[in-house]
Design a protein around this motif. Sequence first.
Motif, short mmCIF file in Angstrom:
data_model
loop_
_atom_site.label_atom_id
_atom_site.label_comp_id
_atom_site.label_asym_id
_atom_site.label_seq_id
_atom_site.Cartn_x
_atom_site.Cartn_y
_atom_site.Cartn_z
N GLU A 105 0.79 -1.12 0.18
CA GLU A 105 -0.07 -0.04 0.08
C GLU A 105 0.94 1.34 0.06
O GLU A 105 0.56 2.31 -0.89
CB GLU A 105 -0.88 0.05 1.22
N PRO B 73 -4.94 -5.65 -4.02
CA PRO B 73 -5.52 -4.24 -4.25
C PRO B 73 -4.31 -3.07 -4.60
O PRO B 73 -4.74 -2.03 -5.07
CB PRO B 73 -6.00 -3.84 -2.96
N TYR B 74 -3.20 -3.27 -4.24
CA TYR B 74 -2.19 -2.46 -4.55
C TYR B 74 -1.17 -2.56 -5.30
O TYR B 74 0.06 -2.14 -5.54
CB TYR B 74 -1.43 -1.94 -3.16
N SER C 74 -11.25 -7.79 -10.11
CA SER C 74 -12.03 -6.68 -9.16
C SER C 74 -11.55 -6.22 -7.96
O SER C 74 -12.19 -5.14 -7.29
CB SER C 74 -13.26 -7.67 -9.12
N ARG C 75 -10.56 -6.94 -7.56
CA ARG C 75 -9.92 -6.28 -6.29
C ARG C 75 -8.84 -5.15 -6.76
O ARG C 75 -8.35 -4.49 -5.33
CB ARG C 75 -8.92 -7.65 -5.73
N GLY C 76 -8.53 -4.78 -7.81
CA GLY C 76 -7.76 -3.65 -7.96
C GLY C 76 -6.67 -3.53 -8.94
O GLY C 76 -6.18 -2.44 -9.31
N LYS D 57 -4.40 -3.62 -12.44
CA LYS D 57 -4.45 -3.28 -14.04
C LYS D 57 -4.64 -4.54 -14.74
O LYS D 57 -5.24 -4.57 -15.92
CB LYS D 57 -3.38 -2.34 -14.33
#
Length: 264
Positions: free
Chosen positions: A132, A159-160, A185-187, A189
């Motif tokens: 993060e 997510p990061y 869907s968690r983040g 690209k």
Amino acid sequence: MKLAAIGSNCVDYYQNMNGGTAFPGGGPVNMAVYTVRLGGESSYIGPVGNDEFGHIMYNAIQNKGVDVSHLQFKEGKTAVTQVELLNGERVFGDYDEGVLADYKLSEDDISFICSHDIVICDLWGKVERYFEELHGRGIKTAFDCATRPDDEACKVAIPYSDYVFFSNDESSIELLKEQMEEIYSRGPKLVVAMRGEKGSICYDGTDYHEMGIVYCDSVVDTMGAGDSYIAGFLNAIIQGKSIIDSMHAGAMNATETIKYFGAW
């Protein structure tokens, strides 16, 4: 590309080879070595013990041209996996993560990492909790989930992570695409599924991109093939290549690795 490879390293100790032989490696370490092989730059940031294996690891990585200025020697044992060769097949035994068990990045480490183009870690690296902050500082991030994208470490990092890789050569295409969409869907690209002899698939949130393997007429050893693919893919995508061209670069690099014994 200038790659920061962080976290896990491991000595594979072959008990029945020449009375005992140590091969240094581990996902991030392998990716750092392969990046240099491709003409890029890389650094390895992580801990080894102050034992014989730690010095073997340090010397081997340094001799491959990887920056080891942030490799730490710590009191204790280097991570080791016991391996036996039985009828030409590897049988993995006990794993001792040694000094990796309580590894932490320092502020100096984080600043050094952020001087690179991209940072990569894997499931066993113990540094997913820093993703993060690293992502927030603007460095591109990549994470290798191996075969377990639902593990807690992956849930923390995904997510990061700009680029997420995982291995799955068993699920049907339909189930695999559902899995990729859930991970996306968690983040991240891009989500890349590595499928061994079946090639690879990349999902960008809209389209699926598929790539086969690059044929090799003399497969010696598949150790490090996935790590090679990741290094090749990232080296290309960071240089602005298309998804398909980056997948091909990954496949090419994997084929180079399977022509010889061991990861590198």
